[in-house]
Design a protein around this motif. Structure first.
Motif, PDB file in Angstrom:
ATOM      1  N   ASP A   1      -6.458   4.874   7.417  1.00 33.45           N
ATOM      2  CA  ASP A   1      -7.136   4.728   6.126  1.00 33.45           C
ATOM      3  C   ASP A   1      -6.927   3.362   5.479  1.00 33.45           C
ATOM      4  N   LEU A   2      -6.365   2.405   6.221  1.00 33.43           N
ATOM      5  CA  LEU A   2      -6.123   1.092   5.617  1.00 33.43           C
ATOM      6  C   LEU A   2      -7.461   0.424   5.283  1.00 33.43           C
ATOM      7  N   PRO A   3      -7.475  -0.373   4.218  1.00 36.94           N
ATOM      8  CA  PRO A   3      -8.724  -1.068   3.876  1.00 36.94           C
ATOM      9  C   PRO A   3      -9.139  -2.047   4.971  1.00 36.94           C
ATOM     10  N   ARG A   4     -10.360  -2.518   4.891  1.00 37.28           N
ATOM     11  CA  ARG A   4     -10.857  -3.479   5.874  1.00 37.28           C
ATOM     12  C   ARG A   4      -9.963  -4.710   5.922  1.00 37.28           C
TER      13      ARG A   4
ATOM     14  N   LEU B   1       0.813  -1.211   0.000  1.00 40.77           N
ATOM     15  CA  LEU B   1       0.000   0.000   0.000  1.00 40.77           C
ATOM     16  C   LEU B   1       0.852   1.268   0.000  1.00 40.77           C
TER      17      LEU B   1
END
Lengths: 367, 334
Positions: free
Chosen positions: A325-328, A297
């Motif tokens: 803000d990392l994805p689920r 990322l």
């Protein structure tokens, strides 16, 4: 719980100089094995320090014990700076801080009987008489699931699991408050590993011990730790209470580690994309975020600026610019144990329970 | 890839013996197995169960004073136990290749990795030119996804990371396109993220080449990730055999059940792990009757008397336990 931490590391660093030249040697660089690590261990808790080889977790453990002198930083035990004391005062402090090593074959003197090995720390600290020490040895052997007659045997007569019990008995001999466990179950077979993990849990409850648990296996950590600190290339990248770390990790490296664990569930096969690349050399640590070379990322910012460890939720810190803000994260998905298998495990446990209630001691091979 | 459904490798009643002053002891004691074509057989067990000795017996590499005392190893229709050392050398490489746990000890530290791959290739293909072999070795490195293989060709083992070294070993093992790869704890010495890379690589190479794999490991997680069929070993014997689903979802032997309970699982939050009491008996002090009975919570009197053979419980699923199928036992306890 406003009590001061029992043990604290503040900005601990350990750099090894790399020299060149035989006659006029000059330093050309440094291996930054540990590079600014801070953590606190509270009374009665288990803090796990996890990471892959070369991340600096074992060096940190040794610095905490002052088996290695730190290049920078302080270790505080009950507020007292351990890094500054020496001689008798250091020895007095060591009584409260003991360590159990990974390899139960290498860490016991083959020429000492179990009784001598376990009594040795007491003798060093001038505790008791020879007779009272002997009594205490028998008590410690019982406490760690060994039997009194084992006292007069030598290490080679024991299996790996039993040797690790001896190592634990020895560490507990001087009634420490903190025990540093450096990969205590990594060298053991799974069924034996489970015995030792359970023993460590029982001892902690009975004796109110605080554990600094060094490990590379996150599945083991999940069973023993209260809080987890994840290390990468000499730094802590994330610290969180166990539940939060496993269900909502906030650093991409923690996520990669969790995802990489092979699950004992064939239906989940092949669902993980492994992390690319190799661990960078600690001689040439990447600029900016140390993980950016392997991070799926990574953004341009990550290459430029080194993210500090910052609090993103109470008790949860992460050293990632994009921690919020990392994805689920859904590595927890998956059924785990099949229901039929779970019932059989329960039956095994129940049968075992009813058997150990009877006074049938576990057989010990007289090898 | 053959159209035949017959297994590529069959092991029948294999016994590997070591002579001692107290008589022969069997490290592998009557093991029968089948490795299907293009599939992976996982062999799991704890240290001392005989899984590594089994793989060395298949390869004809049992260290002295050990020997294969009984049984057959059939690669298609060749009986490997009957081969001369020269005949066995011909099978190694193109027939069966092997990779080990610690790549550093399997690589020669004073030769470049390229030279070592070339040497392995030359042993099986004396006619090829140096330039041709070099090209093939670089291709082999590329196939195991080693970045800049031309540069790595000239490097020494110590210049590579553990994961890279294991890739070199795999490249070397696959250089002669074996039909069976035996991987003995190939990822045990590696970190988890590197382990995931290597397992991924092995899966891809298997799909690409159609080779069969025997994966020997103590890690049930690795087995679940990789194996189509599983054999659980205890004290020199196979105690349970079946598909991966059979073993993980319908475990029948109490040892398998105990092992499944001993592994810490990331999905769960159990406070205590199930553990198996005691430890694996050494081969010179095996208990009477079932070898697992002293540690087995389901053991009854009969278990102390008779050594149970492997019995088929459902097609392809076998267990060596007189109490199997265990559902009735479980019913009384839960």
């Amino acid at each position: 719980m406003t009590e001061a931490p029992l043990l604290e590391a503040v900005g601990v660093a350990k750099h090894y100089p790399v020299k060149k030249g035989l006659i006029v040697s000059r330093q050309v660089g440094a291996v930054r094995a540990v590079d600014g690590v801070s953590f606190a261990l509270n009374r009665g808790e288990t803090l796990a320090l996890v990471g892959e080889s070369g991340c600096g977790k074992s060096t940190t453990a040794r610095v905490v014990m002052r088996l290695i002198e730190p290049t920078a930083g302080d270790i505080l035990f009950k507020g007292q700076n351990v890094t500054e004391v020496g001689g008798a005062r250091l020895r007095a402090l060591r009584r409260h801080l003991q360590i159990v090593f990974q390899d139960p074959y290498a860490s016991l003197n083959p020429r000492l009987t179990v009784a001598d090995a376990v009594a040795e720390p007491m003798a060093v600290h001038g505790i008791g008489s020879a007779a009272s020490r002997r009594e205490r040895v028998v008590e410690l052997l019982r406490l760690t699931g060994l039997r009194p007659f084992h006292a007069d045997r030598y290490p080679h007569e024991f299996s790996g699991g039993q040797r690790q019990r001896i190592g634990i008995a020895r560490a507990l001999a001087v009634e420490p408050e903190v025990v540093v466990l450096d990969e205590p179950v990594s060298a053991l077979d799974v069924s034996i590993q489970a015995q030792v993990v359970n023993l460590l849990g029982d001892l902690q409850q009975r004796l109110g011990l605080s554990y600094l648990f060094i490990a590379h296996d996150l599945a083991v950590v999940k069973h023993v730790a209260d809080r987890v600190a994840v290390m990468y290339l000499g730094r802590i990248v994330e610290v969180a209470p166990k539940r939060a770390l496993f269900s909502d990790p906030r650093h991409p490296y923690t996520r990669a580690l969790l995802a990489a664990i092979p699950r004992p569930d064939p239906s989940r096969r092949g669902t993980v994309t492994p992390l690319g690349g190799d661990l960078p050399s600690p001689l040439a640590i990447p600029s900016g975020c140390r993980f950016h070379t392997r991070c799926p990322l990574a953004q341009p910012l990550c290459k430029e600026s080194d993210p500090p460890l910052r609090e993103i939720a109470p008790g949860h810190t992460s050293a990632c610019h994009f921690a919020e803000d990392l994805p689920r994260f859904d590595a927890e998905a998956g059924a785990g144990l099949a229901p039929v298998a779970a019932r059989r495990l329960a039956a095994f446990a129940a049968a075992r329970e009813s058997r150990t209630a009877e006074p049938t001691p576990a057989p010990v091979p007289a090898a | 890839m053959g159209v035949s459904n017959a297994p590529l490798l069959r092991v029948e009643g294999l016994r590997t013996l070591f002579s001692t002053s107290a008589g022969d002891i069997a490290a592998v004691d009557g093991v029968s197995l089948e490795v299907p074509r293009g599939k992976t057989l996982g062999i799991v067990g704890e240290s001392g169960c005989g899984k590594s000795m089994l793989s060395l017996s298949i390869m004809g590499l049992v260290p002295r004073p050990g020997r294969v005392g009984a049984g057959r190893v059939l690669l298609e229709d060749i009986n490997l136990t009957g081969l001369t050392p020269a005949g066995m050398r011909a099978v190694r490489g193109a027939g069966i290749a092997m990779i080990f746990q610690e790549p550093m000890t399997s690589l020669n530290p004073v030769h470049t990795v390229g030279d070592q791959i070339v040497e392995a290739m030359r042993a099986h293909d004396a006619g090829a030119s140096e330039a041709e072999l070099r090209k093939r070795a670089i291709d082999a490195l590329r196939r195991v996804r080693i970045p800049s293989p031309e540069r790595r060709f000239g490097e020494y083992p110590h210049q590579l990371s553990g994961g890279m070294r294991q890739r070199v070993m795999i490249a070397m093992a696959l250089a002669c396109r074996p039909r069976l790869l035996i991987a003995d704890e190939p990822t045990t010495a590696l970190d988890v993220t590197v382990q995931a890379q290597i397992l991924d690589l092995l899966r891809d190479l298997q799909a690409e080449t159609g080779m069969s794999v025997i994966l020997i490991t103590h890690d049930l997680g690795v087995v679940a990730e990789m194996a189509d069929e599983v054999a659980v070993m205890y004290a020199g014997r196979v105690v349970e055999r079946g598909t991966a689903r059979d073993i993980f979802e319908d475990p029948q032997h109490p040892y398998t059940i105990g092992l499944l309970g001993s592994i810490p699982r990331i999905e769960e939050d159990r406070e205590r792990l199930l553990s198996i009491d005691g430890s694996v008996p050494p081969p010179f002090a095996l208990p009477q009757g079932c070898r697992f009975h002293p540690r087995c919570p389901f053991a009854i009197r009969a278990c102390t008397e008779k050594d149970p053979p492997l019995r088929e419980l459902s097609p392809g699923h076998q267990a060596a336990c007189i109490r199997a199928p265990v559902e009735a036992v479980v019913e009384c306890l839960v």
